[in-house]
Write an enzyme that holds these catalytic residues in place. Sequence first.
Site, short mmCIF file in Angstrom:
data_model
loop_
_atom_site.label_atom_id
_atom_site.label_comp_id
_atom_site.label_asym_id
_atom_site.label_seq_id
_atom_site.Cartn_x
_atom_site.Cartn_y
_atom_site.Cartn_z
N ASP A 86 -0.92 6.36 6.99
CA ASP A 86 -2.20 5.49 6.52
C ASP A 86 -2.32 4.40 7.64
O ASP A 86 -1.57 3.50 8.01
CB ASP A 86 -1.78 4.67 5.40
CG ASP A 86 -3.06 3.77 4.87
OD1 ASP A 86 -3.72 3.57 5.68
OD2 ASP A 86 -2.56 2.97 3.73
N LYS A 103 -11.62 -2.34 8.97
CA LYS A 103 -10.78 -3.11 9.49
C LYS A 103 -11.40 -3.04 10.97
O LYS A 103 -12.40 -3.90 11.47
CB LYS A 103 -9.29 -2.98 9.62
CG LYS A 103 -8.87 -2.86 8.18
CD LYS A 103 -8.43 -4.12 7.60
CE LYS A 103 -7.96 -3.45 6.23
NZ LYS A 103 -7.64 -4.87 5.20
N TRP A 157 0.94 -1.27 0.02
CA TRP A 157 0.02 0.13 -0.06
C TRP A 157 0.72 1.25 0.00
O TRP A 157 0.49 2.39 -0.76
CB TRP A 157 -0.91 -0.16 1.15
CG TRP A 157 -1.93 -1.12 1.14
CD1 TRP A 157 -1.91 -2.37 1.93
CD2 TRP A 157 -2.92 -1.49 -0.07
NE1 TRP A 157 -2.61 -3.50 1.39
CE2 TRP A 157 -3.37 -2.73 0.38
CE3 TRP A 157 -3.30 -0.64 -0.89
CZ2 TRP A 157 -4.43 -3.33 -0.44
CZ3 TRP A 157 -4.18 -1.15 -1.86
CH2 TRP A 157 -4.89 -2.59 -1.62
#
Lengths: 354, 354
Positions: free
Chosen positions: B167, B191, B100
């Site tokens: 992030d 999540k 990511w």
Amino acid sequence: MKKHNFSAGPCILPQDVFKEASQAILDFNDSGLSILEISHRSKDFVDVMEESRNLVLELLNLEGKGYKVLFLQGGASLQFLMVAYNLLEKKAGYLNTGTWSDKAIKEAKHFGEVIEVASSKEKNFNYIPKGYTIPEQLDYLHCTSNNTIFGTQMKTFPVTDAPLICDMSSDIFSRTLDFTKFDLIYAGAQKNMGPAGTTMVVVKEDILGKVSRHIPSMLDYQTHIGKASMFNTPPVFAVYTSMLTLRWIKENGGVAAMEEQNEKKAKLLYSEIDLNPLFKGFSATEDRSNMNATFSLIEEDLKETFDAMWKDAGINGLNGHRSVGGYRASMYNALSLNSVAALVDVMSDLERKA
Amino acid sequence: MKKHNFSAGPCILPQDVFKEASQAILDFNDSGLSILEISHRSKDFVDVMEESRNLVLELLNLEGKGYKVLFLQGGASLQFLMVAYNLLEKKAGYLNTGTWSDKAIKEAKHFGEVIEVASSKEKNFNYIPKGYTIPEQLDYLHCTSNNTIFGTQMKTFPVTDAPLICDMSSDIFSRTLDFTKFDLIYAGAQKNMGPAGTTMVVVKEDILGKVSRHIPSMLDYQTHIGKASMFNTPPVFAVYTSMLTLRWIKENGGVAAMEEQNEKKAKLLYSEIDLNPLFKGFSATEDRSNMNATFSLIEEDLKETFDAMWKDAGINGLNGHRSVGGYRASMYNALSLNSVAALVDVMSDLERKA
């Protein structure tokens, strides 16, 4: 008491869809897992995405005609930007028929020349412009099929050699059209298709890949086509609930059957607006939307009485948008004729009492 | 049987959240309406949005410190783009600690100079780089607190004068940190916070408004701050369910209590990985993630047996990501210690049998 929900969006969906979506949150497909906790890469969800895509093409009669279906995020507002990012090289034409067209124009202007081909802004968007001339050599022509706020709807669409792009957020799946006339259709789900949180895009692949600018991955239609709407985690629940709604449309006769019901509902309400001396419609008669009817009381001092009456009747979401005032009755696919009849009854009652 | 759900995301949420969300789809706040059919401008939903914002600030201990909370769409992937669009004028630094981060870097490069301050790519991201030098004069430094795919987690964060952007998609609300060290935190909800379909952004307002480029409305943090995440229709259900999850975190002792449980779960599993001669961990011991444990069988021929055993035990979502192989056990807040114990039991059983 279940409400008669005339909300403009997010709005009523079929009761069976609510039941099935509610159940899937507890146990999806007898998996012992909630739809909210499964991987978007699981077979069960990949199937949901595929069925959703196929239902869109089937319902719009676009199978095998070079169209791709995407389920994205960000609403129509992000499409205002993506359309221009992906397609506007030199100049594009826009029909300005309401607040949302106006916003689409504003975003596009940063990417190239934008020609406002026609506008009804000078009359607070209470009609759809006609008889305009479409310039040559446009990268595309953009229009808005239904103007939720003002209660107008395009009954015919411009004919042009340029790709035709249409924001159908508030009347997708509500009426039959020759959808092959359009090269890109987009719609926020939260009217006739599903809950807020996903945006459907139907795009003819051959119009893409023609601009010279760099397009960021997330804004590039080709990224999402290449990954079948799974470039990143999609809005699982919104797509699932859209699929349930698309199934419901199909099981209930498809778009043609929706249209027939929508015609009946609109006729019933507009007839009351026209015949009841206490009310007047907002938009030009020939451009009236079958989705959103905008109207007001002729005598404002009846407002308190009328508002109390419709609330007592279990009606919800009837207040007009601040740009228009008065009332707005949104009659999306899932709203029953019975709900419209309930509203008409209240309007008639008011006439008898007044 | 309810599953032990180790999915990497979308993933398990508290069972009470599933129940409440399921009920709200049938009847939200005793309104007679589904949460899916109410206007996002209704008081009920405006309250949801406000409570969600306040809970985020409270749980992160950021109240009254100049931060704004947004609920957007498009996932962390759209944030890769928005961060650069809003903040990258000349050059930015990125720590490359996984897939990511790598994607974030790729997007940012189109907006200015990107300096890869440190990277663990050469070892398939199995550790967190340390001892690097941070260049001067960065517009910002970007890092990823937890690497879902590789199972590594930053235990300390770089110290820099530049705004620190993080992030935190896969470990937000899982551990206590001094969140005031960060100037912008973003996290896809799916999540520890909620279902897929919304992205939380916590941003210190004073870092905005400093780039010279035009920022499209939908990509401009200031647009969304100005409209309190209601510039356009927000993903109503995803925000509502996130609010329920945030409430659950608060009611269960807040982030510190989550952290304590997460430590226990991680210790239990990593201890088994280390002590059981059939398994080995993937990531560097000191950088192991408390959220995602990556491990594999030493002897591949036990795979069939082990897979059958954990499936029999009601375990779900244990297959590793293709970039790493083997297994990945994701142990987000809502996963119980009991579920981790069930997995450890299966691993021990395998040792006894093998």
